[in-house]
Design a protein around this motif. Sequence first.
Motif, PDB file in Angstrom:
ATOM      1  N   VAL A 184     -30.594   4.135  32.596  1.00 47.33           N
ATOM      2  CA  VAL A 184     -29.563   4.021  31.555  1.00 47.33           C
ATOM      3  C   VAL A 184     -29.990   2.912  30.594  1.00 47.33           C
ATOM      4  N   VAL A 185     -30.075   3.281  29.324  1.00 48.18           N
ATOM      5  CA  VAL A 185     -30.487   2.327  28.288  1.00 48.18           C
ATOM      6  C   VAL A 185     -29.252   1.915  27.496  1.00 48.18           C
ATOM      7  N   SER A 186     -29.137   0.623  27.221  1.00 48.02           N
ATOM      8  CA  SER A 186     -28.041   0.203  26.338  1.00 48.02           C
ATOM      9  C   SER A 186     -28.460  -1.002  25.501  1.00 48.02           C
ATOM     10  N   GLY A 187     -27.494  -1.527  24.777  1.00 49.28           N
ATOM     11  CA  GLY A 187     -27.770  -2.662  23.899  1.00 49.28           C
ATOM     12  C   GLY A 187     -26.531  -3.526  23.788  1.00 49.28           C
ATOM     13  N   SER A 188     -26.698  -4.712  23.198  1.00 51.02           N
ATOM     14  CA  SER A 188     -25.614  -5.701  23.248  1.00 51.02           C
ATOM     15  C   SER A 188     -24.515  -5.500  22.212  1.00 51.02           C
ATOM     16  N   GLN A 189     -24.811  -4.790  21.102  1.00 50.58           N
ATOM     17  CA  GLN A 189     -23.931  -4.897  19.926  1.00 50.58           C
ATOM     18  C   GLN A 189     -22.845  -3.839  19.803  1.00 50.58           C
ATOM     19  N   LYS A 190     -22.552  -3.121  20.899  1.00 50.01           N
ATOM     20  CA  LYS A 190     -21.525  -2.071  20.782  1.00 50.01           C
ATOM     21  C   LYS A 190     -20.454  -2.295  21.842  1.00 50.01           C
ATOM     22  N   GLY A 191     -20.534  -1.560  22.950  1.00 50.92           N
ATOM     23  CA  GLY A 191     -19.515  -1.731  23.987  1.00 50.92           C
ATOM     24  C   GLY A 191     -19.486  -3.138  24.579  1.00 50.92           C
ATOM     25  N   PHE A 192     -20.597  -3.832  24.507  1.00 51.92           N
ATOM     26  CA  PHE A 192     -20.674  -5.157  25.124  1.00 51.92           C
ATOM     27  C   PHE A 192     -20.055  -6.272  24.275  1.00 51.92           C
ATOM     28  N   MET A 193     -19.596  -5.929  23.082  1.00 56.56           N
ATOM     29  CA  MET A 193     -18.862  -6.895  22.243  1.00 56.56           C
ATOM     30  C   MET A 193     -19.691  -8.139  21.916  1.00 56.56           C
ATOM     31  N   MET A 194     -20.961  -7.939  21.702  1.00 57.83           N
ATOM     32  CA  MET A 194     -21.863  -9.071  21.433  1.00 57.83           C
ATOM     33  C   MET A 194     -22.602  -8.860  20.120  1.00 57.83           C
ATOM     34  N   PRO A 195     -23.252  -9.913  19.637  1.00 54.88           N
ATOM     35  CA  PRO A 195     -24.130  -9.698  18.486  1.00 54.88           C
ATOM     36  C   PRO A 195     -25.307  -8.794  18.888  1.00 54.88           C
TER      37      PRO A 195
END
Length: 380
Positions: A184-195
Amino acid sequence: MKKGYLMTPGPTPVPKTVLDDMAQPIIHHRTSEFTAIAKEVNQKMKKAFLTENPVLIFASSGTGAMESAVSNLKVPGTKALVINGGKFGERWGELCAAYGFDAVLLEVEWGKGVDVADVEQLLKKDPQIKVIYATLCETSTGVVNDVRNLAGLARKYDAILVVDAVSGLLSDKLLTDEWGVDVVVSGSQKGFMMPPGLGFVSVSERAWKVAENATAPRYYFDWLLYRKSYAKDDFPYTPSVSLMFALKAALDMILAEGVENLVKKHALQARAVREAMKAIGLDIFAASPSNGVTAVRGPEGVDTGQLTKKLRTERGMSIAGGQGDLKGKIFRIAHMGFIDQEDILALLPEFEDVLSSLGYSFKKGETVRVAEEIMGCAQR
Ligand code: PMP
């Protein structure tokens, strides 16, 4: 001074506590103080990803983590299957091409979810396919794909399933271990509420076995290096110290609410936005709509580029337009991450105003009435 509203499908707004934690003085990353933070983050990331597998953290945007899932899974004599139903499915194809990973492309009409029967046909026909690249929420079309059944197929045909959940994680349902999703690939700037700035990737036992035999050139994104460091809650290279502070704070908020509750919250917000749009005669673009972003067809004669531009420049409200062939034709309202009911209710009257100034006529106030009714907040 005007409050800016960020309602795009990434980046998304960042809560103040996360920003405050991020502003702490930098500490050195090879210290027990930092290792304690990394350890806590590593444990909590497993909970956010609903997995027992390690979740590697890269100082890159989501695309870096996607790239790592190609370079680390390309084994001689095997092929990939790329499901391409939008801008981000297309990216899987481009990454495979960049690494010379022989890929069978399954083109899915934009706006539709993948038909798992089509995937099965391809897997049956070509036993060399050992990695499937899919997308949970195809942000460009607002479609959520049937990852659960894709995971079943991957097991049946002894292939690894890689899911781009950069925008889908924490708003669309994804039971990583229960469904058997390998990567599973993700990133900080969407669901994670981060920059923006961190890329994430969870790796199953089956996927590690493949990675151990991968031969594509790689250096910064070498999973095996990260695994060695991860065992000691360390990183091979300098981690983004400030973003790790932010991630720790964001995970505390995420886990306090619970992943299941977050998905429910976003499902409700998504339904409210969809019904609000339908109430004024607009069509939802996605056949199987995501909880994180709603893509809407612009009315005949209205350039959605104008709509998003006017909303941003005249009202301080950012929503997204269409990408690629959908430029000017759709607009996308995000309701993922920290975006909440109040934001939606703040957007809708401005949206109505701007839309009517562009020549579309409808009954004013309907979007707010419908959204309020669905979200159960008419009394506010
Ligand atoms: N995949 C999806 C589904 C996305 O929505 C995005 C970001 N829009 C990406 C990949 C790429 O992520 P990044 O821009 O962080 O590299």
